[in-house]
Scaffold this motif. Structure first.
Motif, PDB file in Angstrom:
ATOM      1  N   ILE A 156     -43.186 -28.976-120.694  1.00  0.00           N
ATOM      2  CA  ILE A 156     -41.825 -28.571-120.570  1.00  0.00           C
ATOM      3  C   ILE A 156     -41.185 -27.280-121.200  1.00  0.00           C
ATOM      4  N   ILE A 157     -40.033 -27.078-119.999  1.00  0.00           N
ATOM      5  CA  ILE A 157     -39.123 -25.662-120.882  1.00  0.00           C
ATOM      6  C   ILE A 157     -37.476 -25.893-120.621  1.00  0.00           C
ATOM      7  N   ASN A 158     -37.530 -26.473-121.987  1.00  0.00           N
ATOM      8  CA  ASN A 158     -35.672 -26.785-121.889  1.00  0.00           C
ATOM      9  C   ASN A 158     -34.657 -25.545-121.845  1.00  0.00           C
ATOM     10  N   GLY A 159     -34.121 -25.401-121.003  1.00  0.00           N
ATOM     11  CA  GLY A 159     -32.973 -24.355-120.816  1.00  0.00           C
ATOM     12  C   GLY A 159     -31.876 -24.325-121.776  1.00  0.00           C
ATOM     13  N   TYR A 160     -31.619 -23.588-122.364  1.00  0.00           N
ATOM     14  CA  TYR A 160     -29.996 -23.406-123.461  1.00  0.00           C
ATOM     15  C   TYR A 160     -29.508 -24.578-122.588  1.00  0.00           C
ATOM     16  N   GLY A 161     -28.830 -25.148-121.681  1.00  0.00           N
ATOM     17  CA  GLY A 161     -27.795 -25.990-121.357  1.00  0.00           C
ATOM     18  C   GLY A 161     -28.897 -27.067-120.806  1.00  0.00           C
ATOM     19  N   THR A 162     -30.009 -27.026-120.203  1.00  0.00           N
ATOM     20  CA  THR A 162     -30.609 -28.207-120.015  1.00  0.00           C
ATOM     21  C   THR A 162     -30.053 -29.464-120.688  1.00  0.00           C
ATOM     22  N   ASN A 163     -29.358 -30.484-119.431  1.00  0.00           N
ATOM     23  CA  ASN A 163     -29.266 -32.066-120.078  1.00  0.00           C
ATOM     24  C   ASN A 163     -30.312 -32.920-120.296  1.00  0.00           C
TER      25      ASN A 163
END
Ligand code: CAA
Length: 308
Positions: A156-163
């Motif tokens: 699972i990859i969190n983008g810079y702004g992922t909640n």
């Protein structure tokens, strides 16, 4: 704990898309499988049926559960119809940045406001993908491994702004699919391909330099390191074009020479030797045969380690 996700739109019905569709349908989700061509969708549904037959044959899925899972799948050639009531979209289109950006721009317009937009990208920045939407907090990477019904990991990859709540939802959802989720941050190649692809590229460099032949390189890594496939066979399985494009992402993203793709890999891709999907890469593939036959082009490397 379950999530409130019930309807999942899967965009792209190739190897990864049909595997992702298979798993969601098997675990009771309504799946809207979307592709631009109906014949591709028909082939994908037939593949899912055949792969479920393997599970039925070994007793991990009953015939009734197979029929129920297949009944959960609807196919669409129209993205608007596929996305209209989706709680989650998993995009699994070709690994090309312009294509993915255009798909996410459209999805952002077509999907309900609460819908989470996930990408199965193997190396493209989630932050970049999220930047073309008006909901960057709801954009996340959900990177499945091939073959999806067999491999337990979801990266699972969190983008810079992922909640954070979105990440938690996707963690729980992955667990509902019987998978093991691992969360990483958005850096080139994430973790899986930052580590896997340089190993594959190094195997190609070793072959290119004549350190050893195709089967020796693969056997050393299979038996010596307990890998299920050697790196050259795995490269063929992933697709040499995909390997090459991931190496280019690493090379450009980090700007370090150690990530430069091997010339042999570049040449094979440019000449159309893409591995399993084109019928030949480091090995030659004959439909219906499980034998692993080294490509004629590398037959000379099989004799002995090449002299300095
Ligand atoms: N659907 C359902 N079941 C499947 C399947 C599919 N698509 N493919 C294989 N299987 C099942 C088979 O039925 C078999 O089940 P049993 O053992 O219970 O009988 C089992 O998986 C093993 O399959 P096979 O007997 O056909 O062949 P195998 O033992 O050689 O295993 C393999 C095949 C699972 C692919 C194994 O070789 C393997 O794990 N290889 C490495 C795969 C890998 O590394 N994947 C990650 C690639 S990287 C990636 O995907 C991400 C990226 O971004 C590049």
């Amino acid at each position: 704990m379950s999530t409130n996700i019930q309807t999942v739109a899967v965009i792209g019905s190739g190897t990864m898309g049909n595997g992702i569709c298979h798993v969601f349908a098997q675990y009771g989700f309504n799946v809207h499988l979307m592709d631009i061509r109906q014949d591709a969708l028909d082939r994908a549904v037939a593949t899912i049926g055949k792969n479920m037959d393997r599970q039925v044959a070994k007793g991990s899925l009953s015939s009734e559960a197979k029929a129920e899972a297949l009944a959960h799948i609807s196919t669409f050639t129209d993205m608007a119809a596929a996305a209209a009531d989706a709680d989650l979209v998993v995009e699994a289109a070709t690994e090309a940045i312009d294509l993915k950006l255009s798909i996410f721009r459209k999805l952002d317009e077509l999907c309900p406001p609460a819908c989470i937009l996930a990408s199965n990208t193997s190396s493209i920045s989630l932050t970049r993908i999220a930047s073309v939407t008006k909901r960057p907090g709801q954009v996340i990477g959900m990177h499945f491994m091939n073959p999806v019904p067999v491999m337990r990991l979801v990266e699972i990859i969190n983008g810079y702004g992922t909640n954070k709540e979105v990440t938690h939802t996707i963690i729980r959802l992955s667990e509902q699919l019987g998978k093991v989720p691992c969360v990483v941050n958005d850096y080139p190649g994430f973790i899986s391909n930052r580590i896997l692809l340089p190993m594959i590229n190094e195997a190609v460099l070793a072959l290119q330099e004549g350190v050893a032949g195709v089967s020796s390189i693969d056997t050393i890594m299979k038996l010596g390191m307990a890998h299920p496939m050697g790196p050259l066979q795995l490269a063929d399985f992933i697709g040499l074009d995909t390997c090459y494009s991931i190496m280019n992402v690493l090379h450009m993203g980090f700007g370090a020479q150690k990530y430069a793709p091997a010339t042999l890999l570049a040449n094979m891709v440019q000449a159309g030797y893409l591995g399993v999907k084109s019928g030949e890469g480091f090995y030659k593939y004959t439909p219906g045969s499980k034998d692993l036959v080294v490509s004629e082009r590398f037959a000379h490397t099989e004799q002995f380690a090449v002299a300095y």
